[in-house]
Design a protein around this motif. Structure first.
Motif, PDB file in Angstrom:
ATOM      1  N   HIS A  25       1.017  -0.943  -0.231  1.00 18.04           N
ATOM      2  CA  HIS A  25       0.417   0.474  -0.123  1.00 18.04           C
ATOM      3  C   HIS A  25       1.077   1.235   0.062  1.00 18.04           C
ATOM      4  N   HIS A  85       1.697   5.013  -2.089  1.00 15.74           N
ATOM      5  CA  HIS A  85       1.512   5.796  -2.758  1.00 15.74           C
ATOM      6  C   HIS A  85       2.811   6.811  -3.455  1.00 15.74           C
ATOM      7  N   MET A 118      -0.206   2.863  -5.321  1.00 16.65           N
ATOM      8  CA  MET A 118      -1.748   2.947  -5.664  1.00 16.65           C
ATOM      9  C   MET A 118      -2.631   3.296  -6.474  1.00 16.65           C
ATOM     10  N   ASP A 131      -8.284   2.609  -4.210  1.00 15.87           N
ATOM     11  CA  ASP A 131      -8.097   3.292  -3.256  1.00 15.87           C
ATOM     12  C   ASP A 131      -8.007   4.963  -2.808  1.00 15.87           C
TER      13      ASP A 131
HETATM   14 ZN    ZN Z   1      -4.151   4.628   0.649  1.00 16.94          ZN
END
Ligand code: ZN
Length: 204
Positions: free
Chosen positions: A58, A60, A90, A151
């Motif tokens: 997870h 970014h 993501m 997400d």
């Molecule tokens: Zn996130």
């Protein structure tokens, strides 16, 4: 044959951390025990933690579109220094990671800039809007696509999510869900609706 020996590592082995030596021959671990001595190259870890590369599913990386926050180069570099060898980014980029062109462009950027093994999610729905599924058949074929996620936004329709799950399954892929039901949101809500919220006058 090159033998690399990590000596005096703090190694998680057989369910507990132990002070052990680890021998690697041609990129394969061939021995884990106390007091190994023969090797072409010896690295003394002086009791530091020795672990397999960590995996963060997870992340970014914010590229493309938000390079003022993070880039593939900066995010993967900090991953490397933290012991992470595999990342999945993501899909809430601009443009959104919902089409094959943007995914292929991301792959090019990763080849150029990434310091660790880097993958991405495809979005589940176009533009993360929850209205129309992306092309699961096409996007799941890309090796850099590890799964599907909106997400940042929860898919609000259960029918849409069911279709997405079936499409993911049909392609041997997975859904990574941002579990947020916007019908539960009060204006100004910022915290779980519990005792702490009541005591501090916060909207739950
Ligand atoms: Zn996130």
């Amino acid at each position: 044959m090159t033998k690399i020996l990590f000596k005096n590592g703090n190694v998680f082995y057989h369910g507990k951390l132990q002070k052990l030596d680890v021998l690697i021959e041609n990129e394969t671990i061939t021995e884990i025990k106390e007091n190994i001595s023969q090797a072409d190259r010896i690295i003394d870890l002086e009791g530091k933690l020795l672990a397999p590369g960590f995996v963060d599913i997870h992340v970014h990386l914010r590229e493309p579109g938000f390079e003022y926050k993070e880039t593939i180069a900066s995010g993967t570099n900090s991953a490397k220094y933290g012991g992470y060898t595999h990342l999945v980014a993501m899909a809430n980029t601009i443009p959104c990671m919902d089409n094959i062109e943007t995914i292929k462009d991301f792959e090019k950027r990763v080849k150029k800039d990434a310091k660790v093994h880097t993958y991405t999610y495809s979005a589940i729905t176009k533009g993360l809007k929850g209205e129309e599924l992306v092309d699961f058949n096409v996007n799941s074929k890309e090796n850099i696509v590890a799964g599907f996620s909106d997400d940042g936004k929860g898919v609000q329709s259960k029918d849409m999510m069911e279709m997405a799950m079936k499409a993911a399954k049909a392609n041997g892929s997975i859904i990574v869900a941002h579990c947020e039901d916007e019908a539960e949101l009060e204006p100004g809500a910022c915290i779980n609706d519990g005792n702490y919220a009541k005591e501090h006058g916060l909207v739950g």
